[in-house]
Design an enzyme around this catalytic site. Structure first.
Site, mmCIF file in Angstrom:
data_model
loop_
_atom_site.group_PDB
_atom_site.id
_atom_site.type_symbol
_atom_site.label_atom_id
_atom_site.label_comp_id
_atom_site.label_asym_id
_atom_site.label_seq_id
_atom_site.Cartn_x
_atom_site.Cartn_y
_atom_site.Cartn_z
ATOM 1 N N ASN A 87 0.883 -1.166 0.000
ATOM 2 C CA ASN A 87 0.000 0.000 0.000
ATOM 3 C C ASN A 87 0.919 1.213 0.000
ATOM 4 O O ASN A 87 1.558 1.513 1.011
ATOM 5 C CB ASN A 87 -0.895 0.010 1.236
ATOM 6 C CG ASN A 87 -1.792 1.225 1.292
ATOM 7 O OD1 ASN A 87 -1.601 2.198 0.584
ATOM 8 N ND2 ASN A 87 -2.791 1.173 2.154
ATOM 9 N N ARG B 16 0.467 4.206 0.358
ATOM 10 C CA ARG B 16 0.127 5.258 1.326
ATOM 11 C C ARG B 16 0.560 4.892 2.746
ATOM 12 O O ARG B 16 0.467 5.722 3.646
ATOM 13 C CB ARG B 16 -1.375 5.521 1.283
ATOM 14 C CG ARG B 16 -1.816 6.051 -0.090
ATOM 15 C CD ARG B 16 -3.265 6.374 -0.122
ATOM 16 N NE ARG B 16 -3.509 7.484 0.798
ATOM 17 C CZ ARG B 16 -4.684 7.900 1.167
ATOM 18 N NH1 ARG B 16 -5.754 7.283 0.715
ATOM 19 N NH2 ARG B 16 -4.824 8.904 1.992
ATOM 20 N N CYS B 17 1.025 3.672 2.941
ATOM 21 C CA CYS B 17 1.406 3.180 4.273
ATOM 22 C C CYS B 17 2.919 3.308 4.465
ATOM 23 O O CYS B 17 3.702 2.783 3.674
ATOM 24 C CB CYS B 17 0.973 1.726 4.416
ATOM 25 S SG CYS B 17 1.619 0.891 5.872
ATOM 26 N N SER B 18 3.332 3.968 5.532
ATOM 27 C CA SER B 18 4.762 4.174 5.773
ATOM 28 C C SER B 18 5.491 2.847 5.996
ATOM 29 O O SER B 18 6.606 2.672 5.508
ATOM 30 C CB SER B 18 4.987 5.111 6.960
ATOM 31 O OG SER B 18 4.508 4.541 8.158
ATOM 32 N N ARG C 115 5.990 1.235 2.614
ATOM 33 C CA ARG C 115 7.058 1.916 1.862
ATOM 34 C C ARG C 115 8.429 1.563 2.436
ATOM 35 O O ARG C 115 9.379 1.309 1.682
ATOM 36 C CB ARG C 115 6.851 3.430 1.872
ATOM 37 C CG ARG C 115 5.649 3.900 1.063
ATOM 38 C CD ARG C 115 5.639 5.415 0.879
ATOM 39 N NE ARG C 115 5.790 6.164 2.115
ATOM 40 C CZ ARG C 115 4.791 6.557 2.897
ATOM 41 N NH1 ARG C 115 3.540 6.258 2.582
ATOM 42 N NH2 ARG C 115 5.026 7.257 3.994
#
Length: 113
Positions: A7, A9-11, A14
Site C-alpha cells: 500500500n 500510502r502506508c509508511s 514503503r
C-alpha cells in the site's frame, strides 16, 4: 520470486519495499487495494504465514465493525471479507519461496531470505 502486497500510502509498506530494494532483492509490487487477492490467494498466504485469518485482518478499520466481524467470525467469512474489502488486509505482506512475513516492523521480512 519475491512479491510484496503493498500500500503506497502506508509508511511501513514503503519502508519494507525500500528495505528489500536496498538489499538488491527483485520485488514484484502488487498494490493489493487496486488488485485484490482472491480468496485462494489469501488462503495460500495465510498458510504461508502460519496464522489464522483474523491475525492478518485490520480490526481497527471501520469496515471491520460495519461488517460485524470478530475473532469468532468463521475463517471463510474473514477471508471473503478481506477479498471483498482489501483495506482489511494487514500490510505489507512479503511472499518469498512459499513463505510469507508481515513487515511490522519492516525488518521482519528479512527472515525470509
Amino acid at each position: 520470486m519475491t512479491t510484496i502486497w503493498h500500500n503506497p500510502r502506508c509508511s511501513k509498506s514503503r519502508q519494507t519495499l525500500t528495505l528489500l530494494q536496498d538489499r538488491g532483492i527483485d520485488v514484484v509490487v502488487v498494490d493489493y487495494q487496486k488488485t485484490p487477492p482472491s480468496t485462494d490467494e489469501l488462503r495460500d498466504v495465510i498458510a504461508a504465514l502460519g496464522v489464522n485469518p483474523h491475525d492478518i485482518i485490520r480490526n481497527t478499520e471501520t469496515i471491520y465493525r460495519d461488517l460485524g466481524l470478530s475473532p469468532d467470525t468463521p475463517h471463510g467469512g474473514l477471508i471473503a471479507a478481506m477479498a471483498a474489502h482489501p483495506k482489511l488486509i494487514e500490510r505489507p505482506i512479503v511472499i518469498h519461496n512459499n513463505r510469507a512475513a508481515i513487515g511490522r516492523p519492516p525488518e521482519t521480512v528479512l527472515e525470509l531470505f
